[in-house]
Design a protein around this motif. Structure first.
Motif, PDB file in Angstrom:
ATOM      1  N   ASP A  68       0.882  -1.188   0.000  1.00  0.00           N
ATOM      2  CA  ASP A  68       0.000   0.000   0.000  1.00  0.00           C
ATOM      3  C   ASP A  68       0.904   1.217   0.000  1.00  0.00           C
ATOM      4  O   ASP A  68       1.531   1.535   1.030  1.00  0.00           O
ATOM      5  CB  ASP A  68      -0.898  -0.028   1.248  1.00  0.00           C
ATOM      6  CG  ASP A  68      -1.661   1.284   1.446  1.00  0.00           C
ATOM      7  OD1 ASP A  68      -1.580   2.175   0.572  1.00  0.00           O
ATOM      8  OD2 ASP A  68      -2.334   1.410   2.487  1.00  0.00           O
ATOM      9  N   GLY A  84      -1.962  -3.187   4.018  1.00  0.00           N
ATOM     10  CA  GLY A  84      -1.079  -4.094   3.271  1.00  0.00           C
ATOM     11  C   GLY A  84       0.219  -4.394   3.993  1.00  0.00           C
ATOM     12  O   GLY A  84       0.300  -4.401   5.220  1.00  0.00           O
ATOM     13  N   THR A 144       0.331  -1.592  -5.230  1.00  0.00           N
ATOM     14  CA  THR A 144      -0.827  -0.737  -5.502  1.00  0.00           C
ATOM     15  C   THR A 144      -0.389   0.726  -5.494  1.00  0.00           C
ATOM     16  O   THR A 144       0.539   1.100  -4.766  1.00  0.00           O
ATOM     17  CB  THR A 144      -1.943  -0.905  -4.444  1.00  0.00           C
ATOM     18  OG1 THR A 144      -1.507  -0.333  -3.200  1.00  0.00           O
ATOM     19  CG2 THR A 144      -2.323  -2.350  -4.246  1.00  0.00           C
ATOM     20  N   GLN A 196      -1.884   3.811  -4.239  1.00  0.00           N
ATOM     21  CA  GLN A 196      -3.007   3.993  -3.311  1.00  0.00           C
ATOM     22  C   GLN A 196      -2.696   5.119  -2.338  1.00  0.00           C
ATOM     23  O   GLN A 196      -1.546   5.299  -1.933  1.00  0.00           O
ATOM     24  CB  GLN A 196      -3.156   2.662  -2.556  1.00  0.00           C
ATOM     25  CG  GLN A 196      -4.342   2.551  -1.691  1.00  0.00           C
ATOM     26  CD  GLN A 196      -4.438   1.157  -1.021  1.00  0.00           C
ATOM     27  OE1 GLN A 196      -5.238   1.010  -0.138  1.00  0.00           O
ATOM     28  NE2 GLN A 196      -3.646   0.171  -1.380  1.00  0.00           N
ATOM     29  N   VAL A 206      -7.744   3.951  -4.770  1.00  0.00           N
ATOM     30  CA  VAL A 206      -6.769   3.001  -5.324  1.00  0.00           C
ATOM     31  C   VAL A 206      -6.701   3.310  -6.817  1.00  0.00           C
ATOM     32  O   VAL A 206      -7.689   3.147  -7.535  1.00  0.00           O
ATOM     33  CB  VAL A 206      -7.227   1.541  -5.103  1.00  0.00           C
ATOM     34  CG1 VAL A 206      -6.213   0.576  -5.713  1.00  0.00           C
ATOM     35  CG2 VAL A 206      -7.419   1.244  -3.618  1.00  0.00           C
ATOM     36  N   ALA A 260     -10.541  -2.339  -0.792  1.00  0.00           N
ATOM     37  CA  ALA A 260      -9.843  -1.458   0.151  1.00  0.00           C
ATOM     38  C   ALA A 260     -10.858  -0.758   1.045  1.00  0.00           C
ATOM     39  O   ALA A 260     -12.043  -0.689   0.710  1.00  0.00           O
ATOM     40  CB  ALA A 260      -9.017  -0.430  -0.613  1.00  0.00           C
ATOM     41  N   LEU A 267      -9.550  -4.173  -5.194  1.00  0.00           N
ATOM     42  CA  LEU A 267      -8.105  -4.394  -5.230  1.00  0.00           C
ATOM     43  C   LEU A 267      -7.745  -5.599  -6.085  1.00  0.00           C
ATOM     44  O   LEU A 267      -6.574  -5.882  -6.295  1.00  0.00           O
ATOM     45  CB  LEU A 267      -7.589  -4.647  -3.802  1.00  0.00           C
ATOM     46  CG  LEU A 267      -7.552  -3.428  -2.887  1.00  0.00           C
ATOM     47  CD1 LEU A 267      -7.476  -3.861  -1.428  1.00  0.00           C
ATOM     48  CD2 LEU A 267      -6.365  -2.535  -3.222  1.00  0.00           C
TER      49      LEU A 267
END
Ligand SMILES: Cc1ncc(COP(=O)(O)OP(=O)(O)O)c(N)n1
Ligand SMILES: Cc1nc(C(=O)O)sc1CCOP(=O)(O)O
Ligand SMILES: [Mg+2]
Length: 535
Positions: A15, A21, A44, A46, A51, A121, A127
């Motif tokens: 993350d 994450g 990701t 994010q 995201v 998320a 995700l």
């Protein structure tokens, strides 16, 4: 290959915003005293509100990370979080079933694996890959996991995927647990069907948990804590599952790890502050402190429970305390001899023991048992002692004993109301955080914490707690009644046990196998009170 800190792997996504994450997992594992290793499944893009991209790593890189860690940094526990697509699920499940299982066979250590089936998320954005819009199929993980931690919506999705449409949360959850071959913790944080306005409720469904009482197998527990209104809870699901993995890596049993991890998340949300425009991340507050931080435990289907009276008493209608009450002790316990016959009882009473237990495990006839209990109660009265009768609560009530001692299994058929109505004291056994929290909810006269060291006196499902865990338990719980350590304690260990802060110690062999139980009692008492033996 040696590590002072237990190694915990997180297999999850990065993350970039740092709240969830891999980033949340590593912060949690480190905060709880472990060494975190990461296997990154996807990256990701994010922040706290959106995201904007997810890219899985290649199959080769995923496997390379797993194999590289396994040769040098083998885990004590594994947390699995975001898997970006069905291919990653299949690949990881296959690796666990083959390479990892062979490794476990060589080491002889069964690594606990916790899977958090993340799909969305906390900001609401998906995700996982578009092919998974009907939900990912986690069935390749059947029989490979210790625990799965779906939230309410994920639980419904998983149940639908496996065609599980039973009525009621309890049956549905047990069916899913059986299908997956693992325990389940269904969390209510997504405000799904199980969320109640005042409480943050999770459902812990036990399928098979090693090292725990038969009382707690194949049951569903509702864990309720006060709900925090703090909107900063980004990454709470990741934090919960990595905290459970961390506590398991420290050697705690699953029930204890789940209860502590829930408290850890609760403390983290309560102390969290905003970062970014959206929901901020949890604060890291270390091992939970204080009984208040622990969820109240009740039985999911208590209304339909035909079994233990004890579990009906803790139905969710009374999660914050029982109507029953048991008297406080009037004399401090100090050294608590647990003896097997009336002759030894009379010897320790004559030596001045103020709290004693009669623990008869073998008798020739029921008449003989009753006679010994009657004699013991009379002796206890004569010496003004706090005499507890172990197990045989009906006879103790019938003949007006001072108190009864019950283990977790004894609670199956004990009539707590009859004991309370007779005005008798109640001592309860516990083995770890979960059982101690349950015991606290019954507000007994004392709580025993066992077994501290290995002991041949009794065979038990639990693992020996050791002094470190005893110290943690004592710091965590102030139940308002004495905490009594038991199991493998003798005079050589008294000083170290006392240093944990426990209030008293119960001993079987150290008294009953001594040439003179009365003298042994006096020596133990002097060591306990003064640190040296009476001359
Ligand atoms: C003080 C104290 N602590 C624990 C026990 C054990 O009780 P229980 O688990 O019921 O086991 P048995 O003693 O019945 O074998 C105890 N008796 N006393
Ligand atoms: C009866 C008993 N209960 C335990 C528990 O952990 O609940 S340990 C135990 C045996 C204690 O015997 P000794 O002092 O001889 O080791
Ligand atoms: Mg018992």
């Amino acid at each position: 290959m040696r590590s002072a800190k237990p190694i915990v792997w997180t297999i999850a996504g990065s993350d970039s915003g740092g709240g969830a994450g891999i980033q949340a997992d590593l912060a949690t594992i480190g905060d709880l005293g472990g060494h975190g290793c990461s296997v990154i499944t996807c990256v990701t893009a994010q922040n706290s509100v959106a995201v904007n991209g997810v890219e899985p790593v290649s199959d080769a890189l995923l496997l390379n990370q797993l194999n590289t860690l396994l040769v040098d940094l083998p885990p004590k526990a594994i947390k699995i979080g975001l898997l970006a697509n069905q291919r990653q699920i299949d690949l990881l499940a296959d690796w666990l079933a083959t390479h990892f299982t062979s490794h476990a066979k060589v080491t002889g250590y069964q690594v606990p694996i916790i899977l958090d089936p993340v799909m969305v998320a906390s900001c609401g954005d998906t995700l996982v890959s578009a092919e998974a819009d009907k939900g990912l199929d986690f069935s390749p993980f059947r029989q490979l996991l210790t625990l799965m931690t779906p939230n309410g919506h994920e639980f419904e999705a998983l149940s639908a995927l496996v065609g599980n449409d039973s009525d009621g949360i309890s049956a549905k959850a047990q069916n899913l647990a059986r299908y997956l071959g693992c325990n389940l913790l269904i969390t209510g944080g997504d405000k799904g069907a199980f969320w109640q306005a005042q409480y943050a409720e999770d459902h812990f469904v036990c399928h098979r948990v090693p090292h725990t009482s038969a009382l707690h197998q194949h049951r569903g527990f509702r864990l309720s804590s006060e709900r925090s209104d703090n909107p900063n809870h980004h990454g709470s699901g990741c934090t919960l599952s990595s905290a459970i993995a961390s506590f398991l890596a420290h050697g705690l049993v699953l029930h204890d790890a789940v209860l502590l991890a829930k408290a850890y998340v609760g403390q983290g949300i309560a102390a969290a502050s905003p970062v970014g425009a959206g929901s901020g991340p949890l604060e890291r507050c270390g091992w939970p402190k204080g009984l208040k931080s622990l969820a109240k435990i009740s039985l999911i289907d208590a209304e339909n429970c035909k079994g233990p009276d004890f579990l009906r008493h803790i139905s969710h209608h009374t999660p914050y305390g029982l109507a029953l009450s048991f008297p406080a002790l009037t004399q401090p316990i100090g050294i608590y001899p647990v003896v097997g016959d009336v002759k030894t009882l009379s010897q320790v009473l004559a030596a001045g023991a103020s709290t004693v237990q009669l623990r008869i495990k073998q008798v020739s006839t029921t008449d003989e048992l009753e006679r010994q209990i009657v004699d013991a109660i009379a002796l206890g009265r004569e010496y003004g002692a706090q005499l507890f009768i172990n197990d045989h609560w009906q006879l103790a009530v019938k003949h007006g004993a001072f108190g009864v001692h019950l283990g977790q299994e004894d609670l199956f058929d004990a009539d707590l109301e009859a004991i309370a109505n007779a005005g008798m004291a109640l001592g309860l056994s516990s083995h770890g955080v979960f059982e101690m929290a349950l015991a606290c909810q019954l507000k007994p006269s004392y709580i025993a914490l066992g077994h501290i060291f290995p002991t041949p006196t009794k065979s038990m499902p639990s693992k020996a707690q050791g002094l470190e865990n005893l110290k943690h338990l004592v710091a965590l719980f102030d139940p308002g009644c004495p905490r009594v350590a038991i199991g493998g304690i003798d005079k050589s260990r008294l000083e170290a046990v006392k240093a944990t802060g426990v209030d008293a110690v119960a001993l079987v062999r150290a008294v009953t196998q001594a040439p003179s139980p009365g003298d042994a009692y006096l020596e133990l008492l002097s060591l306990w009170e003064n640190g040296d033996a009476a001359s």
